[in-house]
Scaffold this motif. Structure first.
Motif, short mmCIF file in Angstrom:
data_model
loop_
_atom_site.label_atom_id
_atom_site.label_comp_id
_atom_site.label_asym_id
_atom_site.label_seq_id
_atom_site.Cartn_x
_atom_site.Cartn_y
_atom_site.Cartn_z
N LYS A 73 -42.21 -2.23 -27.46
CA LYS A 73 -40.95 -1.63 -27.90
C LYS A 73 -40.77 -1.69 -29.42
CE LYS A 73 -38.59 -2.55 -23.53
NZ LYS A 73 -37.43 -3.20 -22.87
N ILE A 74 -41.77 -2.17 -30.11
CA ILE A 74 -41.70 -2.27 -31.58
C ILE A 74 -42.37 -1.05 -32.20
CG2 ILE A 74 -42.36 -3.62 -33.60
CD1 ILE A 74 -42.42 -6.10 -31.85
N ARG A 75 -41.74 -0.49 -33.22
CA ARG A 75 -42.35 0.62 -33.95
C ARG A 75 -43.23 0.06 -35.05
NH1 ARG A 75 -43.77 5.36 -33.93
NH2 ARG A 75 -42.29 6.78 -34.89
N PHE A 76 -44.49 0.49 -35.07
CA PHE A 76 -45.43 0.05 -36.09
C PHE A 76 -45.75 1.23 -37.01
CE2 PHE A 76 -46.07 -3.10 -32.83
CZ PHE A 76 -46.37 -4.26 -33.52
N THR A 77 -45.92 0.92 -38.29
CA THR A 77 -46.38 1.94 -39.23
C THR A 77 -47.61 1.41 -39.97
OG1 THR A 77 -45.22 1.27 -41.27
CG2 THR A 77 -43.95 2.50 -39.64
N GLY A 78 -48.47 2.34 -40.33
CA GLY A 78 -49.63 2.01 -41.14
C GLY A 78 -49.67 2.93 -42.35
N ASN A 85 -54.09 7.04 -42.28
CA ASN A 85 -54.46 7.94 -41.18
C ASN A 85 -55.94 7.83 -40.82
OD1 ASN A 85 -53.90 9.95 -39.23
ND2 ASN A 85 -54.67 11.55 -40.58
N LEU A 86 -56.38 6.64 -40.47
CA LEU A 86 -57.77 6.42 -40.08
C LEU A 86 -58.07 7.13 -38.76
CD1 LEU A 86 -58.21 2.62 -40.87
CD2 LEU A 86 -58.80 4.58 -42.31
N SER A 87 -59.30 7.60 -38.61
CA SER A 87 -59.68 8.34 -37.41
C SER A 87 -59.62 7.49 -36.15
CB SER A 87 -61.10 8.91 -37.59
OG SER A 87 -62.03 7.87 -37.83
N LEU A 88 -59.83 6.17 -36.29
CA LEU A 88 -59.84 5.31 -35.09
C LEU A 88 -58.46 5.15 -34.45
CD1 LEU A 88 -58.60 2.36 -36.13
CD2 LEU A 88 -60.85 2.17 -37.15
N LEU A 89 -57.41 5.64 -35.10
CA LEU A 89 -56.06 5.49 -34.55
C LEU A 89 -55.90 6.25 -33.24
CD1 LEU A 89 -53.80 5.77 -37.73
CD2 LEU A 89 -54.64 3.72 -36.58
N ARG A 90 -56.73 7.24 -33.01
CA ARG A 90 -56.61 8.03 -31.79
C ARG A 90 -56.90 7.20 -30.53
NH1 ARG A 90 -62.01 10.26 -33.41
NH2 ARG A 90 -60.85 11.58 -34.85
N LYS A 144 -48.53 4.65 -30.17
CA LYS A 144 -48.48 5.51 -31.34
C LYS A 144 -48.14 4.72 -32.60
CE LYS A 144 -47.44 10.00 -29.29
NZ LYS A 144 -46.51 11.16 -29.27
N LEU A 145 -48.71 5.15 -33.68
CA LEU A 145 -48.49 4.51 -34.97
C LEU A 145 -48.03 5.57 -35.96
CD1 LEU A 145 -49.10 1.73 -36.53
CD2 LEU A 145 -51.16 2.87 -37.30
N LEU A 146 -46.96 5.29 -36.68
CA LEU A 146 -46.51 6.19 -37.74
C LEU A 146 -47.35 5.90 -38.97
CD1 LEU A 146 -44.29 8.36 -38.23
CD2 LEU A 146 -42.96 6.56 -39.35
N THR A 147 -48.02 6.89 -39.50
CA THR A 147 -48.93 6.67 -40.61
C THR A 147 -48.75 7.77 -41.66
OG1 THR A 147 -51.26 6.26 -41.19
CG2 THR A 147 -50.83 7.96 -39.54
N ALA A 148 -49.55 7.74 -42.67
CA ALA A 148 -49.48 8.75 -43.74
C ALA A 148 -50.87 9.34 -43.95
CB ALA A 148 -48.97 8.13 -45.03
N ARG A 174 -48.50 13.05 -46.22
CA ARG A 174 -47.81 13.65 -45.09
C ARG A 174 -47.62 12.61 -44.00
NH1 ARG A 174 -48.97 16.82 -40.39
NH2 ARG A 174 -51.23 16.54 -40.67
N ILE A 175 -46.38 12.29 -43.70
CA ILE A 175 -46.08 11.31 -42.66
C ILE A 175 -46.30 11.95 -41.28
CG2 ILE A 175 -44.29 9.87 -41.65
CD1 ILE A 175 -43.03 9.69 -44.43
N LYS A 176 -47.01 11.24 -40.41
CA LYS A 176 -47.34 11.80 -39.10
C LYS A 176 -47.53 10.71 -38.07
CE LYS A 176 -51.50 13.08 -38.25
NZ LYS A 176 -52.79 13.80 -38.20
N GLU A 177 -47.46 11.07 -36.81
CA GLU A 177 -47.76 10.15 -35.72
C GLU A 177 -49.27 10.19 -35.47
OE1 GLU A 177 -45.84 8.14 -34.12
OE2 GLU A 177 -43.78 8.86 -34.37
N SER A 178 -49.82 9.04 -35.13
CA SER A 178 -51.24 8.98 -34.82
C SER A 178 -51.54 9.66 -33.49
CB SER A 178 -51.70 7.53 -34.78
OG SER A 178 -51.05 6.83 -33.75
#
Length: 339
Positions: free
Chosen positions: A279-284, A287-292, A297-301, A335-339
């Motif tokens: 239930k915790i939102r994580f951000t990184g 946008n590393l390819s391994l996030l898939r 989900k991780l909010l990244t740039a 660009r901020i995006k979801e993984s």
């Protein structure tokens, strides 16, 4: 196309032509060459004079311009000193494509090793007397004295991502990490997050951590939130105490990690301890390819690495064509995006 760009493009084309000719070859008459390349005769003569000055051709009375000899390296070389070839591969590609449009020759040099080795690499690049140098410096050796010598020297130079320590002025193409980190906090705030934590697993002295933490604090101020000291992990020694904050009523509902790898490391540490973080939102960041492969989900740039290369090339080309060109800083948004 600007006049100076036409001249430098002509120089590159002539150098390539001369490089394929054996010594003693007589070039066509000046008017013939001018017509062939679509330039004026004065522009053609200026280019031939520079080629003669660099020892590629010689002007002989009654004969014309004679090729002295092919060279293994042309004078119109640009050097890109890069500390991370894998990470900046897209940047290098777009940089190379842009400078080749102006007929420059690019040499990519890895900036590896300890401080002494890197200083020798940079000094060797300077001694090559290239037309220009682009530098993506190693963060751990970002304060070498040779950088100040490079920045104040006669060779046009552009730095990527940050100016080296002690360099007060210089052209820079930068990804605005601080601004983007601020936007990430604001994004989570709009989602309803209120208890924010910050996590890094590398020393806070590293400049990239400092700028991203500064962006985190900017975001907190904009959201009118006060950072809680117990929810800030800025040093590996603080990890054990920091992990204890993920149980009980004071647990964070959002954790901003300085990059994607830090986020993955924190998730692993929580999983090992059996702590439910679903239930915790994580951000990184990055946008590393391994996030898939993440179950959550991780909010990244997504970094504008292609645009970074093009911007650095444009800055360097302008410096080369106009030596009075003042240092400039080009900031690029992520660009901020979801993984």
């Amino acid at each position: 196309m600007a006049r100076k760009t036409i001249f430098h493009s002509l120089l590159g084309e002539l150098e390539q032509r001369i490089g394929r000719l054996p010594a003693g070859t007589i070039l066509p008459a000046e008017q013939t060459l001018a017509d062939e390349y679509g330039v004026s005769k004065p522009t053609l003569r200026r280019a031939l004079a520079e080629l003669a000055e660099h020892g590629l051709i010689a002007k002989e009375n009654g004969i014309g311009s004679v090729v002295i000899g092919a060279r293994s390296a042309m004078r119109r070389e640009l050097i890109f000193l890069c500390n991370n070839l894998n990470f900046y591969s897209t940047t290098l590609s777009t940089f190379a494509a842009r400078v080749r449009q102006e007929n420059y020759f690019l040499s990519i040099v890895p900036l590896d090793g300890d401080a002494f080795t890197q200083e020798q690499i940079i000094r060797t690049a300077i001694e090559q007397s290239p037309y220009g140098i682009a530098v993506s410096a190693d963060q751990t050796h970002n304060d070498l004295p040779i950088y100040r010598e490079l920045a104040s020297g006669p060779i046009p130079t552009v730095f990527l991502c940050r100016l080296p320590g002690g360099v007060e002025s210089g052209s820079l193409a930068i990804i605005d990490n601080r601004r983007e980190f601020c936007r990430i906090v604001q994004h989570l705030y709009r989602e309803g997050c209120r208890r924010f934590a910050f996590f890094t697993d590398i020393p806070p002295s590293v400049e990239v951590v400092q700028e991203r933490f500064a962006g985190f604090l900017d975001g907190m101020r904009r959201c009118r939130l006060k950072p809680q000291e117990t929810l800030l992990c800025l040093h590996p020694e603080q990890q054990q105490e920091f992990l204890l904050r993920f149980t009980g009523p004071g647990a964070p509902d959002a954790v901003c990690c300085h990059n994607d790898r830090s986020a993955l490391e924190l998730m692993k540490l929580l999983r090992i301890r059996g702590i439910d973080y679903s239930k915790i939102r994580f951000t990184g960041y990055d946008n590393l390819s391994l996030l898939r492969f993440l179950p959550q989900k991780l909010l990244t740039a997504e970094l504008p690495l292609a645009e970074l290369g093009k911007a650095a090339a444009e800055i360097l080309l302008r410096q080369i064509e106009n030596r009075s060109f003042k240092p400039v800083c080009k900031r690029l948004p992520a660009r901020i995006k979801e993984s």
